[in-house]
Design a protein around this motif. Structure first.
Motif, mmCIF file in Angstrom:
data_model
loop_
_atom_site.group_PDB
_atom_site.id
_atom_site.type_symbol
_atom_site.label_atom_id
_atom_site.label_comp_id
_atom_site.label_asym_id
_atom_site.label_seq_id
_atom_site.Cartn_x
_atom_site.Cartn_y
_atom_site.Cartn_z
ATOM 1 N N ASP A 66 0.805 -1.221 0.000
ATOM 2 C CA ASP A 66 0.000 0.000 0.000
ATOM 3 C C ASP A 66 0.837 1.269 0.000
ATOM 4 O OD1 ASP A 66 0.805 -0.656 2.597
ATOM 5 O OD2 ASP A 66 -0.702 0.683 3.443
ATOM 6 N N ASP A 67 2.062 1.190 0.491
ATOM 7 C CA ASP A 67 2.883 2.393 0.496
ATOM 8 C C ASP A 67 3.424 2.642 -0.914
ATOM 9 O OD1 ASP A 67 4.359 4.350 2.572
ATOM 10 O OD2 ASP A 67 5.694 3.864 0.896
ATOM 11 N N LYS A 68 3.008 3.789 -1.488
ATOM 12 C CA LYS A 68 3.325 4.071 -2.892
ATOM 13 C C LYS A 68 4.828 4.089 -3.140
ATOM 14 C CE LYS A 68 -0.752 4.803 -4.699
ATOM 15 N NZ LYS A 68 -1.815 5.743 -4.396
ATOM 16 N N LYS A 69 5.560 4.617 -2.168
ATOM 17 C CA LYS A 69 7.006 4.752 -2.391
ATOM 18 C C LYS A 69 7.716 3.422 -2.317
ATOM 19 C CE LYS A 69 7.556 9.473 -1.864
ATOM 20 N NZ LYS A 69 8.079 10.624 -1.170
ATOM 21 N N VAL A 70 7.323 2.599 -1.368
ATOM 22 C CA VAL A 70 7.942 1.277 -1.265
ATOM 23 C C VAL A 70 7.629 0.479 -2.530
ATOM 24 C CG1 VAL A 70 7.986 -0.880 0.018
ATOM 25 C CG2 VAL A 70 7.896 1.279 1.256
ATOM 26 N N MET A 84 0.581 -5.650 6.259
ATOM 27 C CA MET A 84 -0.383 -4.624 6.646
ATOM 28 C C MET A 84 -0.922 -3.947 5.405
ATOM 29 S SD MET A 84 -0.101 -2.342 9.859
ATOM 30 C CE MET A 84 0.571 -2.726 11.449
ATOM 31 N N LEU A 85 -2.146 -4.296 5.027
ATOM 32 C CA LEU A 85 -2.731 -3.742 3.809
ATOM 33 C C LEU A 85 -4.134 -3.246 4.100
ATOM 34 C CD1 LEU A 85 -1.822 -6.538 1.243
ATOM 35 C CD2 LEU A 85 -0.934 -4.210 1.211
ATOM 36 N N PRO A 86 -4.568 -2.202 3.405
ATOM 37 C CA PRO A 86 -5.962 -1.799 3.569
ATOM 38 C C PRO A 86 -6.895 -2.819 2.905
ATOM 39 C CG PRO A 86 -4.768 -0.246 2.149
ATOM 40 C CD PRO A 86 -3.829 -1.347 2.485
ATOM 41 N N ASP A 145 2.851 -7.466 1.097
ATOM 42 C CA ASP A 145 2.977 -6.779 2.387
ATOM 43 C C ASP A 145 1.919 -7.339 3.334
ATOM 44 O OD1 ASP A 145 3.894 -4.950 4.241
ATOM 45 O OD2 ASP A 145 2.488 -3.392 3.607
ATOM 46 N N VAL A 158 6.795 -6.006 9.170
ATOM 47 C CA VAL A 158 7.457 -4.920 9.882
ATOM 48 C C VAL A 158 8.112 -5.479 11.134
ATOM 49 C CG1 VAL A 158 7.019 -2.881 11.261
ATOM 50 C CG2 VAL A 158 6.042 -3.071 8.998
#
Lengths: 227, 449
Positions: free
Chosen positions: A8-12, A53-55, A51, A80
């Motif tokens: 979900d993190d765009k940068k990762v 932790m995802l929405p 990942d 994490v």
């Protein structure tokens, strides 16, 4: 080799896509669990980076769902916390490997290669067909000891053919594993790249490695191999 | 306990047996005395033998003649029952007899058999004083006592075993709930707080104890869960930007890039560092508040001025996003507290409203007196908060929509800080929201006149 990143993190997701893309992998990104689970089932990926932790749907659930649908694609989980509990749970749900954030990109590459190697017949570092050798780590290709230089897509195509040596691959399969989701599959691009590849690999050699199976697709095989 | 009880029983039995014996001695003595009284001295020997021969228990009789000056005594008559023996006379009994008093003694005869002896004086006759001694062997009562002692010694340990066993069963039954509590308590660790004590029947103290215990475990479990969730949230919030920073640098360094490529990466890194900074700052703020509580210097200040100050600072950001920031009715109100902190809370609230209100939206603010409170209202036309999420929005790291708020750069701590500051100022915060229409936050702070 085609990889799905569910993060979900765009940068990762962004640097993973960029870095893996530059290593000639075809990469798609899903930004939440629902999309991720959908894409994993809709396309035939060679590897999934997931990942936890995802929405919408968390990584454990996505993993469970994918495995439930009998999709055996190798999965690397991104966590994490490196608690034993999480690792065990992830592996039990069907993940093949995990990486703890923040991770080194080199490690991502190494783990990706290791997991892709698992699906091939011989667990050696280099892929071989007669006197043609491909090293996925250094990306060096030689035929009869002579170095061959390929473009990114040519390399990706050759790697896919060699990993599936002895198997007939249709154009659709090749497109799915070598190009990413943004590719327009109506063109005869596979035909063109196979032609380029033959020029560099087979031209001037007695034994041809890339063969056309008329009306079906292509195959990489050694002369004495029967299919 | 049994030993003491047994001893008391033994001694009192011994005493009452002895008393019984004394009574029979005395009765016999009276009979004998009467018989002696009516007979002359010469017939005494016959009288003594006749009386003592019929008596049960066995009675020994001995009469001593005291010399005129009273310092010598000789045995004058002995009953046949005595055979060749004689009865001992203690000095004490002798002295008492000389003073005309009766005494009882327990002495041993020649064969070392215990005797109960009654010694009494007899009036002078023919110029002589006599001492009458009547004795009975203690064998009778000592054999009874021995039997009793034997029974006591046998029954004592049996009683002891039975009572110990009974006591054990009783205690075991009474304390089995306690044991259960102990067992459960032992199993409980920080990792395993789901254990509960089985409910115990009855509303006694132990049942209550178990209930209290369960309540305590529940509260502990809750607090551990929260702590665990919080630390997992913290590591997620901190490690995600770190992952992005590290990964972007590594991927960039793998190849030669155009200048533009480096610039883009540096910009992106700056953004991520900014995010990290905000999170770390907010976390430090919260942890400082949690551990010692920030020592507010409570001073009276004008809330309307604070609001205007924040408004001026933040107006540009709203403009940049195309959101209208509107001040409605603003009353002059004074409250007590630390203006910096209250301004921080107001900034967070307005900042939040700007973040979640789309371009062209409106944010209206008002400040007025309501009873004893200063009432600050901020109303936006943003996306709103779903009803099921409302109870959690003040929780640390709670996000209604994870993906979206991460993109807008939220740390997930803003509202938690607002709530803390408001409550530290003895105020309260309320929220109403409708998805698609907007959200209203209302803050009440006590007025200071």
């Amino acid at each position: 080799m085609r990889i799905l990143i569910i993060e979900d993190d765009k940068k990762v997701a962004g640097f993973l896509k960029k870095g893996l893309g530059e290593e000639h992998y075809a990469v798609d990104v899903a930004y939440d669990g629902e999309d991720g689970a959908y894409w994993a089932q809709a396309n035939d990926y060679d590897l999934i980076i997931l990942d936890i932790m995802l929405p919408k749907k968390d990584g454990m659930e996505v993993c469970k769902e994918i495995r439930h649908k009998n999709i055996a694609t190798p999965i690397i989980m991104l966590t994490v916390q490196d608690t034993l509990e999480d690792k065990i749970k992830g592996l039990d749900e069907g993940a093949d490997d995990y990486l703890t954030k923040p991770f080194s990109f080199e490690e991502v590459l190494a783990r990706v290669r290791a997991l892709l190697r698992r699906t091939q017949k011989y667990k050696t570092r280099t892929l071989k067909a007669v006197d043609l050798e491909l090293d996925p780590v250094t990306r060096k290709i030689t035929r009869a000891g002579k170095k061959i230089t390929l473009t990114g897509k040519e390399y990706a195509l050759l790697e896919y053919l060699m990993r599936n040596k002895g198997k007939v691959l249709t154009e659709a399969m090749i497109i799915e594993h070598v190009w990413d989701i943004n590719f327009d599959s109506l063109t005869n691009v596979v035909n063109v790249y196979v032609h380029h590849l033959r020029q560099k690999i087979d031209k001037g050699f007695e034994e041809k490695l890339i063969h056309t199976v008329r009306g079906v697709g292509y195959i990489m095989k050694e002369e004495d191999e029967d299919i | 306990m049994i030993l003491i009880f047994g001893s008391i029983l033994y001694l009192s039995l011994k005493k009452s047996l002895e008393r019984g014996l004394d009574i029979s001695l005395r009765t016999f003595e009276e009979e004998l005395r009467d018989a002696l009284h009516i007979n002359p001295y010469e017939k005494w020997n016959d009288v003594v033998n006749k009386e003592s021969g019929e008596e049960i228990p066995l009675m020994y009789v001995q009469i001593m003649k005291i010399s005129e000056n009273g310092n010598r005594s000789t045995i004058s008559i002995r009953s046949k029952t005595l055979k060749s023996g004689y009865l001992p006379l203690s000095k004490m009994a002798y002295a008492k007899a000389m003073r005309d008093t009766i005494s009882f003694d327990t002495l041993r005869d020649r064969d070392n058999n215990p005797l109960r002896i009654m010694t009494s004086p007899i009036e002078r006759k023919g110029g002589f004083s006599f001492i009458l001694q009547i004795a009975t062997p203690l064998k009778v009562i000592s054999s009874t006592l021995d039997k009793f002692l034997f029974i006591l010694l046998i029954s004592g340990p049996i009683l002891l075993i039975f009572s110990a066993f009974g006591g054990y069963l009783f205690v075991k039954k009474a304390f089995s709930p306690v044991k259960k509590i102990v067992r459960t308590a032992k199993r409980i660790t920080a990792e395993n707080l789901s254990q509960r004590i089985e409910p115990i029947d009855g509303k006694d103290e132990i049942g209550e104890l178990a209930e209290t215990f369960n309540d305590m475990i529940s509260r502990l479990e809750m607090s551990f869960k929260q702590t665990k969730q919080f630390s997992s949230d913290v590591s997620h919030e901190l490690k995600t930007p770190l992952t992005a920073i590290r990964g972007e640098i590594e991927v960039t360094l793998r190849k030669e890039r155009e200048i533009e490529g480096y610039k883009n990466i540096l910009k992106s890194l700056l953004e991520e560092t900014g995010k990290l900074e905000t999170i770390v700052e907010n976390l430090l703020f919260l942890s400082r508040m949690d551990s010692q509580g920030i020592k507010f210097s409570f001073r009276k200040f004008a809330l309307d001025e604070s609001l205007l100050e924040v408004f001026e600072k933040i107006e540009k950001i709203a403009e940049g996003k195309g959101v209208h920031l509107i001040l409605k009715k603003i009353q002059e109100v004074n409250v007590e507290g630390e203006s910096n902190q209250v301004e921080r809370a107001i900034t967070n609230l307005i900042g939040n409203a700007i973040k979640y209100t789309p371009e062209g939206g409106r944010i209206e603010m008002s400040l007025e007196e309501e009873r004893d409170s200063a009432k600050f209202t901020i109303k936006d036309t943003g996306m709103g908060i779903p009803e099921d999420a409302l109870p959690y929005i003040f929780d640390r790291f709670y996000r209604v929509d994870k993906a979206r708020s991460r993109e807008t750069g939220g740390s997930g701590l803003g509202l938690a800080i607002v709530k803390w500051i408001v409550e530290a100022h003895r105020g309260k915060i309320e929220v109403k929201s409708k998805v698609g229409e907007g959200t209203i936050f209302v803050v009440f702070l006590p007025l200071k006149h």
